[in-house]
Design a protein around this motif. Structure first.
Motif, PDB file in Angstrom:
ATOM      1  N   ALA A 158       0.823  -1.207   0.000  1.00  8.86           N
ATOM      2  CA  ALA A 158       0.000   0.000   0.000  1.00  8.86           C
ATOM      3  C   ALA A 158       0.856   1.254   0.000  1.00  8.86           C
ATOM      4  O   ALA A 158       0.601   2.210  -0.752  1.00  8.86           O
ATOM      5  CB  ALA A 158      -0.929  -0.012   1.220  1.00  8.86           C
ATOM      6  N   VAL A 159       1.876   1.269   0.818  1.00  4.26           N
ATOM      7  CA  VAL A 159       2.738   2.446   0.879  1.00  4.26           C
ATOM      8  C   VAL A 159       3.531   2.586  -0.417  1.00  4.26           C
ATOM      9  O   VAL A 159       3.723   3.690  -0.930  1.00  4.26           O
ATOM     10  CB  VAL A 159       3.690   2.377   2.098  1.00  4.26           C
ATOM     11  N   ALA A 160       3.953   1.461  -0.979  1.00  7.19           N
ATOM     12  CA  ALA A 160       4.690   1.519  -2.250  1.00  7.19           C
ATOM     13  C   ALA A 160       3.824   2.122  -3.343  1.00  7.19           C
ATOM     14  O   ALA A 160       4.297   2.909  -4.175  1.00  7.19           O
ATOM     15  CB  ALA A 160       5.162   0.123  -2.636  1.00  7.19           C
ATOM     16  N   ARG A 161       2.560   1.765  -3.354  1.00  6.51           N
ATOM     17  CA  ARG A 161       1.660   2.306  -4.368  1.00  6.51           C
ATOM     18  C   ARG A 161       1.376   3.786  -4.113  1.00  6.51           C
ATOM     19  O   ARG A 161       1.302   4.600  -5.035  1.00  6.51           O
ATOM     20  CB  ARG A 161       0.355   1.513  -4.383  1.00  6.51           C
ATOM     21  N   ALA A 162       1.236   4.139  -2.845  1.00  2.00           N
ATOM     22  CA  ALA A 162       0.973   5.542  -2.523  1.00  2.00           C
ATOM     23  C   ALA A 162       2.149   6.420  -2.934  1.00  2.00           C
ATOM     24  O   ALA A 162       1.970   7.482  -3.525  1.00  2.00           O
ATOM     25  CB  ALA A 162       0.696   5.681  -1.027  1.00  2.00           C
ATOM     26  N   VAL A 163       3.332   5.952  -2.631  1.00  4.49           N
ATOM     27  CA  VAL A 163       4.528   6.729  -2.987  1.00  4.49           C
ATOM     28  C   VAL A 163       4.669   6.850  -4.498  1.00  4.49           C
ATOM     29  O   VAL A 163       5.010   7.906  -5.024  1.00  4.49           O
ATOM     30  CB  VAL A 163       5.791   6.087  -2.368  1.00  4.49           C
ATOM     31  N   ALA A 164       4.362   5.754  -5.195  1.00 10.17           N
ATOM     32  CA  ALA A 164       4.432   5.801  -6.661  1.00 10.17           C
ATOM     33  C   ALA A 164       3.464   6.843  -7.200  1.00 10.17           C
ATOM     34  O   ALA A 164       3.794   7.598  -8.128  1.00 10.17           O
ATOM     35  CB  ALA A 164       4.112   4.430  -7.233  1.00 10.17           C
ATOM     36  N   LEU A 165       2.293   6.914  -6.625  1.00 14.96           N
ATOM     37  CA  LEU A 165       1.316   7.891  -7.086  1.00 14.96           C
ATOM     38  C   LEU A 165       1.823   9.304  -6.860  1.00 14.96           C
ATOM     39  O   LEU A 165       1.715  10.175  -7.724  1.00 14.96           O
ATOM     40  CB  LEU A 165      -0.022   7.690  -6.355  1.00 14.96           C
ATOM     41  N   VAL A 166       2.369   9.549  -5.671  1.00 20.40           N
ATOM     42  CA  VAL A 166       2.870  10.899  -5.386  1.00 20.40           C
ATOM     43  C   VAL A 166       3.967  11.284  -6.360  1.00 20.40           C
ATOM     44  O   VAL A 166       4.017  12.410  -6.861  1.00 20.40           O
ATOM     45  CB  VAL A 166       3.394  10.999  -3.935  1.00 20.40           C
ATOM     46  N   GLU A 167       4.828  10.324  -6.666  1.00 14.98           N
ATOM     47  CA  GLU A 167       5.917  10.647  -7.608  1.00 14.98           C
ATOM     48  C   GLU A 167       5.364  10.899  -9.002  1.00 14.98           C
ATOM     49  O   GLU A 167       5.819  11.814  -9.707  1.00 14.98           O
ATOM     50  CB  GLU A 167       6.944   9.513  -7.620  1.00 14.98           C
ATOM     51  N   GLU A 168       4.370  10.112  -9.377  1.00 16.35           N
ATOM     52  CA  GLU A 168       3.775  10.309 -10.696  1.00 16.35           C
ATOM     53  C   GLU A 168       3.132  11.691 -10.798  1.00 16.35           C
ATOM     54  O   GLU A 168       3.357  12.454 -11.742  1.00 16.35           O
ATOM     55  CB  GLU A 168       2.724   9.211 -10.940  1.00 16.35           C
ATOM     56  N   VAL A 169       2.310  12.013  -9.806  1.00 17.76           N
ATOM     57  CA  VAL A 169       1.653  13.329  -9.795  1.00 17.76           C
ATOM     58  C   VAL A 169       2.693  14.431  -9.737  1.00 17.76           C
ATOM     59  O   VAL A 169       2.601  15.456 -10.413  1.00 17.76           O
ATOM     60  CB  VAL A 169       0.682  13.426  -8.598  1.00 17.76           C
ATOM     61  N   GLY A 170       3.716  14.202  -8.933  1.00 19.99           N
ATOM     62  CA  GLY A 170       4.766  15.201  -8.817  1.00 19.99           C
ATOM     63  C   GLY A 170       5.451  15.466 -10.134  1.00 19.99           C
ATOM     64  O   GLY A 170       5.604  16.623 -10.549  1.00 19.99           O
ATOM     65  N   HIS A 171       5.829  14.411 -10.806  1.00 18.86           N
ATOM     66  CA  HIS A 171       6.523  14.575 -12.079  1.00 18.86           C
ATOM     67  C   HIS A 171       5.618  15.271 -13.083  1.00 18.86           C
ATOM     68  O   HIS A 171       6.075  16.122 -13.865  1.00 18.86           O
ATOM     69  CB  HIS A 171       6.996  13.228 -12.607  1.00 18.86           C
ATOM     70  N   ARG A 172       4.348  14.924 -13.043  1.00 16.66           N
ATOM     71  CA  ARG A 172       3.396  15.559 -13.948  1.00 16.66           C
ATOM     72  C   ARG A 172       3.341  17.077 -13.727  1.00 16.66           C
ATOM     73  O   ARG A 172       3.081  17.848 -14.641  1.00 16.66           O
ATOM     74  CB  ARG A 172       2.007  14.949 -13.723  1.00 16.66           C
TER      75      ARG A 172
END
Lengths: 273, 273, 273, 273
Positions: A158-172
């Motif tokens: 769950a945390v791995a997926r949450a962090v991935a989302l934040v990085e994706e949104v961040g990069h966007r």
């Protein structure tokens, strides 16, 4: 700081050790801020499955009620946090640890340019969970993303997926290094810790293994003399310098603390395909 | 910090200078405490003879209302203080500056073993004034002793007598060095400052003289550009390092700041015969 | 409100009864003030001889931490108080209950024209105890007078002497009716209550006797079902209307609550000869 | 309460009238809550275009700093609000009035089942504005919806559209009467007020017209004697009963107060087509 083991008086953990959490609120040596005076909070488990939390916007070192409560609460699992705000208001609803059901969550670090990312992140939170967000911090948002991705069933994923989302949104949004994270979370039985940042230079995180070694560290903590081998600490900064007794959680890994079990695993964001 | 001169926006004084009072609440360099997070207070003069005060128990750096008020208040005389408690509770009634009629009073330092001396000192306060003591600090007690000895008529003599009394009571109770004092007090027109301690090692105290020099110090303070030659600062720590612009108030002296007048005189306790 | 009996979760006492103390902070029916929003405090006994206290300046009805703590604390003796200030500042050091060693003390009422009487009263406090006075209330002063006159050895006599002193000092200053008092005090084992006023029209004070009757009162308090016959309540206002279950402590009397013992005696000030 | 007119000392408005806003925080007669003790806030205009705000979580009646500030601030336009929380936390970021640029916004009432509607409502806020939402109240959300729909250009239309959206979202979630609203908003020059509820039974809202009549109401307000005909009050409850001097803003209407102009118009939600 997180503690797990035999029931212990909270006062022993917060006020006794040489470089106690209360001292750290005044003079944190390793953190990005030298004073953590924007609030304090503790969460602890008692008779119920759900933990109780005490939070205050006053600095830890002058909070009388915290001292009073600490002198009376005996718990097998304690989360304690001192806050240095990264921009959001100083108010009780922005103090850690955050709670959801049986779970507690606290965080040292930040999500970069959170204001820019917040809307997209908050929208990814499960609509059924969204109304329970009380404050305005990046930490609470990350918590609710982890809950959305199944924290209660499989915390590391769950945390791995949450962090991935934040990085994706961040990069966007053009943010190069969105995540700087040391997180501790618990369901009252086990403690999971995470140390990861997008840039690879994360705040410190340490754990203790052998309580015999911790007893050598803290002869002044008489209460520890009676504790069994299950005693575990997870701290941002060592409670006292003693080579070998504090092990660093490596950057880019997660750990599990449960009774006699203590595991470290690599951690990386889990990108959706 | 005390300011006297043309009316200025409080925000310019508290938030703009490089080593502003707000910064000092986080990182005081010269004081005995490295963090002054046990409260903040300001007193200022407006339309009335009596000043208004705003006080908060929260650290200065995260107090939103202080910022708001500072952006709207224009005053010719400001007292500002950040607190590091020497033992008494953190509560609004223990924040400086203290007020009595037209007078304000603030203090950096302490009276040694105040708990032991307090009863005798408080009993020496004029019974008519006694009910007006609201808090429990040594500072407020010293203020009311000074008022008892005629602060409103002759401040230097009143303070000298008050200090003498504290030393006498201290010695009677076996306290070697009862007084450690840098005090600033004002009636809204003039500012008197005192730097004295029983042991002769008093906290720092500085004053500015030539506003032209202060303008050189602070080009970023546009508001100062319009100020006349009456501008005076008295500070515990210099707002910025600039050799020659800050003059130390010598240990064991008192000073008077009034419009164009700036005097320094020796100070010693005035023992009753 | 005071509770004595088998250990009970504080939450059951503060939040469950129909006209709970939390409700009373909003809508006190019988008190002189309709809102008691100037602070809240609880004192409770746990493992130690000395009780812990939690106090807050926020109104009881919106204090989250009080709710949290109440859900986790189990105690055989609880003191709970909601404050309506009679003039002194709203600050933690002015909230009840006050503590000294093993003792707790709380008060509903006031000492008339306290500002005028304060100096003389405070001077009558034992000099060794004086430094421990933290706040500025009439209640705390009365507590320390009672301690001075031997509260820890003989509470009724000590309170009788303290009240006599207040009346004497009051009359000397031209105050006709100096004392209006309902007080509860405890050493952790027994509870003494006092209802007396100089004018003879004291605020209400009630006690419960037979827990079977209280159980009839509160079927919704499941926890009470398990309680033994030692359960006792002392309240300013009945937790619920039920004729016969609440007995008034007569004006001008004192009471003792201890396990199965419940006594009422006449109370009058003990004048020094 | 909102005031518009010649500059007046805030103290005259908050503390002098017989049924002042401070009194109303204790004993509101007409509101749904009898005590409004969950916070207080004022917003006022001075030298700048942007107003300043002072907010506190303590009840208005015991807030010392509010009294201090009120004694020193002179303003031609004041917004003052006392809060009774409809569920969201008591914290400074949840106190009214809310500010955005030059605008202030305060609200008496609530959005029904706000937790259920919140996600959809917040998502309708302009993404560029979203990061500026600091708290968790329905009021602040409504404010940002109005800003999204052009409050700064055409307040009545913007509010009509915002209300329509809330009702639409509400009905979609099975909430019959989503909106209960008396709102006041200002840009520092004009004040717009709105009184509308889905069910048609809205909290009270009054305005004054002829200052000569208000002067008859308040002979004790000496300051009003000097005021010109531009003085206007808008209040939830009349400051004093005087038939004819207070005009009710009819349910289902909006009003404009500007210097000598005072208009009332019908209000209805503006549904998107």
């Amino acid at each position: 700081m997180a503690y797990s083991g035999d029931p212990i008086l909270v006062e022993e953990l917060l006020y006794r050790p040489v470089h106690s959490l209360i001292d750290q609120s005044l003079h944190a040596k390793l953190g990005g801020f030298t004073t953590n005076g924007d609030g304090v909070g503790i969460g602890w488990y008692g008779d119920r499955a759900e933990p109780a939390v005490y939070k205050s916007t006053h600095p830890a070192w002058n909070d009388r009620d915290l001292r009073e409560i600490a002198s009376q609460i005996r718990t097998p699992l304690l989360f304690a946090h001192i806050r240095a705000s990264s921009g959001t208001p100083v108010q009780r609803s922005n103090c850690h640890p955050f709670r959801h059901g049986r779970w507690l969550w606290m965080h040292n670090g930040s999500l970069a340019e959170f204001g820019t990312l917040k809307r997209d992140l908050v929208m990814a939170v499960d609509p059924a969970l969204y109304p329970q967000i009380e404050g305005s911090t990046d930490t609470e948002t990350l918590f609710f993303l982890a809950l959305t991705f199944g924290l209660e069933d499989d915390p590391p994923t769950a945390v791995a997926r949450a962090v991935a989302l934040v990085e994706e949104v961040g990069h966007r949004h053009g943010v190069a290094y969105p995540v700087h994270m040391t997180v501790a979370t618990t369901d009252g039985e086990s403690i999971w810790v995470f140390r990861y940042s997008s840039e690879g230079e994360t705040s410190s995180l340490y754990y203790s293994t052998d309580v015999a070694q911790v007893r050598q560290l803290h002869p002044e903590l008489e209460a520890l003399q009676q504790l069994g081998p299950d005693t575990r600490f997870v701290v941002s900064e060592p409670l006292r310098e003693l080579p070998g007794a504090w092990h660093e959680v490596p950057d880019g890994s997660w750990g599990l603390v449960h009774r006699d079990k203590g595991e470290i695993h690599p951690f990386q964001p889990l990108v959706r395909v």
